[in-house]
Write a protein that holds these residues in place. Sequence first.
Motif, PDB file in Angstrom:
ATOM      1  N   UNK A  73      -2.237   4.273  -3.103  1.00 31.36           N
ATOM      2  CA  UNK A  73      -3.181   3.256  -2.631  1.00 31.36           C
ATOM      3  C   UNK A  73      -3.787   2.514  -3.825  1.00 31.36           C
ATOM      4  N   UNK A  74      -3.926   1.217  -3.685  1.00 33.41           N
ATOM      5  CA  UNK A  74      -4.562   0.419  -4.735  1.00 33.41           C
ATOM      6  C   UNK A  74      -6.071   0.591  -4.642  1.00 33.41           C
ATOM      7  N   UNK A  75      -6.712   0.709  -5.781  1.00 30.93           N
ATOM      8  CA  UNK A  75      -8.154   0.973  -5.832  1.00 30.93           C
ATOM      9  C   UNK A  75      -8.957  -0.076  -5.052  1.00 30.93           C
ATOM     10  N   UNK A  91      -6.009 -17.720   2.228  1.00 32.21           N
ATOM     11  CA  UNK A  91      -5.528 -17.585   0.843  1.00 32.21           C
ATOM     12  C   UNK A  91      -6.025 -16.286   0.210  1.00 32.21           C
ATOM     13  N   UNK A  92      -7.300 -15.971   0.411  1.00 29.37           N
ATOM     14  CA  UNK A  92      -7.859 -14.739  -0.152  1.00 29.37           C
ATOM     15  C   UNK A  92      -7.228 -13.508   0.496  1.00 29.37           C
ATOM     16  N   UNK A  93      -6.971 -13.601   1.796  1.00 34.30           N
ATOM     17  CA  UNK A  93      -6.295 -12.503   2.494  1.00 34.30           C
ATOM     18  C   UNK A  93      -4.920 -12.248   1.889  1.00 34.30           C
ATOM     19  N   UNK A  94      -4.144 -13.316   1.725  1.00 33.34           N
ATOM     20  CA  UNK A  94      -2.784 -13.169   1.170  1.00 33.34           C
ATOM     21  C   UNK A  94      -2.816 -12.603  -0.248  1.00 33.34           C
ATOM     22  N   UNK A  95      -3.776 -13.031  -1.042  1.00 38.62           N
ATOM     23  CA  UNK A  95      -3.874 -12.544  -2.420  1.00 38.62           C
ATOM     24  C   UNK A  95      -4.254 -11.059  -2.445  1.00 38.62           C
ATOM     25  N   UNK A  96      -5.265 -10.677  -1.673  1.00 38.29           N
ATOM     26  CA  UNK A  96      -5.740  -9.297  -1.674  1.00 38.29           C
ATOM     27  C   UNK A  96      -4.682  -8.322  -1.167  1.00 38.29           C
ATOM     28  N   UNK A  97      -3.973  -8.722  -0.116  1.00 37.49           N
ATOM     29  CA  UNK A  97      -3.041  -7.788   0.517  1.00 37.49           C
ATOM     30  C   UNK A  97      -1.577  -8.024   0.140  1.00 37.49           C
ATOM     31  N   UNK A  98      -1.328  -8.807  -0.892  1.00 33.52           N
ATOM     32  CA  UNK A  98       0.044  -9.020  -1.363  1.00 33.52           C
ATOM     33  C   UNK A  98       0.680  -7.671  -1.696  1.00 33.52           C
ATOM     34  N   UNK A  99       1.875  -7.438  -1.187  1.00 31.64           N
ATOM     35  CA  UNK A  99       2.568  -6.179  -1.439  1.00 31.64           C
ATOM     36  C   UNK A  99       2.054  -5.010  -0.628  1.00 31.64           C
ATOM     37  N   UNK A 100       1.161  -5.258   0.306  1.00 29.50           N
ATOM     38  CA  UNK A 100       0.574  -4.210   1.153  1.00 29.50           C
ATOM     39  C   UNK A 100       1.066  -4.372   2.589  1.00 29.50           C
ATOM     40  N   UNK A 101       1.210  -3.274   3.320  1.00 26.71           N
ATOM     41  CA  UNK A 101       1.592  -3.395   4.730  1.00 26.71           C
ATOM     42  C   UNK A 101       0.579  -4.181   5.563  1.00 26.71           C
ATOM     43  N   UNK A 102      -0.659  -4.242   5.105  1.00 29.64           N
ATOM     44  CA  UNK A 102      -1.695  -4.969   5.844  1.00 29.64           C
ATOM     45  C   UNK A 102      -1.357  -6.457   5.930  1.00 29.64           C
ATOM     46  N   UNK A 103      -0.622  -6.961   4.949  1.00 28.36           N
ATOM     47  CA  UNK A 103      -0.307  -8.387   4.921  1.00 28.36           C
ATOM     48  C   UNK A 103       0.426  -8.839   6.184  1.00 28.36           C
ATOM     49  N   UNK A 104       1.204  -7.948   6.792  1.00 26.09           N
ATOM     50  CA  UNK A 104       1.956  -8.345   7.982  1.00 26.09           C
ATOM     51  C   UNK A 104       1.061  -8.657   9.181  1.00 26.09           C
ATOM     52  N   UNK A 105      -0.183  -8.189   9.137  1.00 28.53           N
ATOM     53  CA  UNK A 105      -1.124  -8.522  10.209  1.00 28.53           C
ATOM     54  C   UNK A 105      -1.416 -10.011  10.249  1.00 28.53           C
ATOM     55  N   UNK A 106      -1.567 -10.588   9.090  1.00 25.25           N
ATOM     56  CA  UNK A 106      -2.085 -11.939   8.999  1.00 25.25           C
ATOM     57  C   UNK A 106      -3.601 -11.887   9.000  1.00 25.25           C
ATOM     58  N   UNK A 107      -4.202 -12.910   8.497  1.00 27.31           N
ATOM     59  CA  UNK A 107      -5.654 -12.967   8.367  1.00 27.31           C
ATOM     60  C   UNK A 107      -6.358 -12.864   9.718  1.00 27.31           C
ATOM     61  N   UNK A 108      -5.848 -13.551  10.733  1.00 29.24           N
ATOM     62  CA  UNK A 108      -6.561 -13.609  12.008  1.00 29.24           C
ATOM     63  C   UNK A 108      -6.665 -12.250  12.694  1.00 29.24           C
ATOM     64  N   UNK A 109      -5.576 -11.495  12.723  1.00 29.39           N
ATOM     65  CA  UNK A 109      -5.630 -10.171  13.359  1.00 29.39           C
ATOM     66  C   UNK A 109      -6.512  -9.211  12.569  1.00 29.39           C
ATOM     67  N   UNK A 110      -6.462  -9.315  11.236  1.00 28.45           N
ATOM     68  CA  UNK A 110      -7.337  -8.453  10.439  1.00 28.45           C
ATOM     69  C   UNK A 110      -8.797  -8.769  10.746  1.00 28.45           C
ATOM     70  N   UNK A 111      -9.148 -10.047  10.777  1.00 28.29           N
ATOM     71  CA  UNK A 111     -10.537 -10.432  11.047  1.00 28.29           C
ATOM     72  C   UNK A 111     -10.946  -9.979  12.446  1.00 28.29           C
TER      73      UNK A 111
END
Length: 195
Positions: A73-75, A91-111
């Motif tokens: 896990x990344x710190x 943009x901030x979502x994509x940057x933070x979760x780049x290379x993470x499985x969370x990225x597949x959610x997309x910003x809207x589902x995460x929010x």
Amino acid sequence: QKCLDICPTDAFPAPYQLDARRCIAYLTIEHQGHIPREFREAIGNRVFGCDDCLAVCPWNKFAETARDVQMQARAELNAPALAELAALDDAAFRKLFAGSPVKRLGRDRLIRNVLIAMGNSGLTYLLPNIEAHLTDHNPVVRAAAVWALGQLAPQSAVSGLAAIHRPSETDTDVLAEWGLACEATLGQSFSEDRH
């Protein structure tokens, strides 16, 4: 039996059977629409999956911690604050979760998931973060914001914000959430008046 007993949403109707439509992992990761009201409180503070069933599974006592650095896990992703997650734009979502499985959610589902967690938190200092999403471009996010607002805000605040936002709202699901939030807080205030 442990997984059946621990599941917050009773997603296991019987041994060896899973109703994925009730599973928090499905609801928070795979499901793209509104999370049904009946599961929102059970989701608690989870924003990406659940895994309670895996945590109690006797077979997992044999699991080992991954040695590969890429599997660690990344710190910056270790228990991020809900307010920080709620503030992410695309943009901030994509940057933070780049290379993470969370990225597949997309910003809207995460929010959406973050707003559900905020509504369950009991932390009224999160209300400004919730209110910021009442005008979000995505109706699923707006609906989750209305629900979270109804969980935390006093009746006067819900009614006041409804007066501002309902007249311009065009999505029927968001309008239904406003109706339920106003109804719930009105009922809450009647209950408080009796005590």
